[in-house]
Scaffold this motif. Structure first.
Motif, PDB file in Angstrom:
ATOM      1  N   GLY A  41      -6.522  -8.901  -3.011  1.00 22.55           N
ATOM      2  CA  GLY A  41      -6.226  -7.486  -3.203  1.00 22.55           C
ATOM      3  C   GLY A  41      -4.822  -7.255  -3.727  1.00 22.55           C
ATOM      4  O   GLY A  41      -4.608  -6.406  -4.603  1.00 22.55           O
ATOM      5  N   ALA A  77      -9.069  -1.774   4.812  1.00 20.38           N
ATOM      6  CA  ALA A  77      -9.955  -2.540   5.696  1.00 20.38           C
ATOM      7  C   ALA A  77      -9.336  -3.890   6.045  1.00 20.38           C
ATOM      8  O   ALA A  77      -9.456  -4.365   7.180  1.00 20.38           O
ATOM      9  N   ARG A 136       0.829  -1.209   0.000  1.00 16.09           N
ATOM     10  CA  ARG A 136       0.000   0.000   0.000  1.00 16.09           C
ATOM     11  C   ARG A 136       0.862   1.257   0.000  1.00 16.09           C
ATOM     12  O   ARG A 136       0.561   2.232  -0.692  1.00 16.09           O
ATOM     13  N   SER A 195      -7.517   2.715  -5.924  1.00 13.78           N
ATOM     14  CA  SER A 195      -8.789   2.251  -5.390  1.00 13.78           C
ATOM     15  C   SER A 195      -8.619   0.933  -4.633  1.00 13.78           C
ATOM     16  O   SER A 195      -9.154   0.757  -3.535  1.00 13.78           O
ATOM     17  N   THR A 196      -7.876   0.010  -5.225  1.00 13.89           N
ATOM     18  CA  THR A 196      -7.645  -1.283  -4.588  1.00 13.89           C
ATOM     19  C   THR A 196      -6.848  -1.108  -3.302  1.00 13.89           C
ATOM     20  O   THR A 196      -7.154  -1.724  -2.277  1.00 13.89           O
ATOM     21  N   GLY A 223      -9.074   0.113  -0.622  1.00 12.11           N
ATOM     22  CA  GLY A 223      -9.915  -0.977  -0.145  1.00 12.11           C
ATOM     23  C   GLY A 223      -9.162  -1.947   0.753  1.00 12.11           C
ATOM     24  O   GLY A 223      -9.737  -2.542   1.673  1.00 12.11           O
TER      25      GLY A 223
END
Length: 130
Positions: free
Chosen positions: A91, A116, A29, A109-110, A113
């Motif tokens: 993911g 979470a 990320r 976007s992924t 997401g």
């Protein structure tokens, strides 16, 4: 890896698995965020995401190879962590694919997401029994 002799040892192995998986997920990320800011080459992003996905898969496979003790708590722990790990694995694959396609919007976007999933791993590592 072999059996976990007690529910407590299985719980500990599951907690460490969640921590290790969280590290790989957050690395991916952060790489997407860094690339979005223009501070990482596209080719470096692809390599980093691929390596994070491979490491994450290895962590997941190692956990899956542990024979849980015969207890309802161990079964709940396994089921809960398996669901979280699978979501993270999916993911990370989506991130890698988006990066290879040069689809920054999809990667962002992924990655968002996956926040979470990261939180679920964090919560799990804090208390595998919850």
């Amino acid at each position: 890896m072999g059996p976990a002799p007690t529910t407590a040892s299985y719980r500990g192995k599951a907690g460490h698995t969640a921590e290790d998986a969280l590290s790989e997920l957050e690395t991916a990320r952060l790489a997407v965020e860094t690339a979005e800011r223009g501070n990482m080459l596209h080719t470096s992003l692809e390599v980093l995401l691929s390596e994070a996905e491979d490491a994450y898969s290895s962590i997941q496979a190692t956990f899956d190879s542990i024979q849980p003790p015969d207890s309802p708590e161990a079964d709940r722990i396994r089921d809960r962590l398996d669901k979280i790990l699978s979501a993270g694995s999916d993911g990370l694959a989506q991130l890698r694919i988006a990066a290879r396609r040069g689809d920054a919007a999809e990667a962002n976007s992924t990655s968002a997401g996956l926040g979470a999933v990261s939180q679920s791993l964090r919560d799990f590592s804090d208390d595998p029994r919850a």
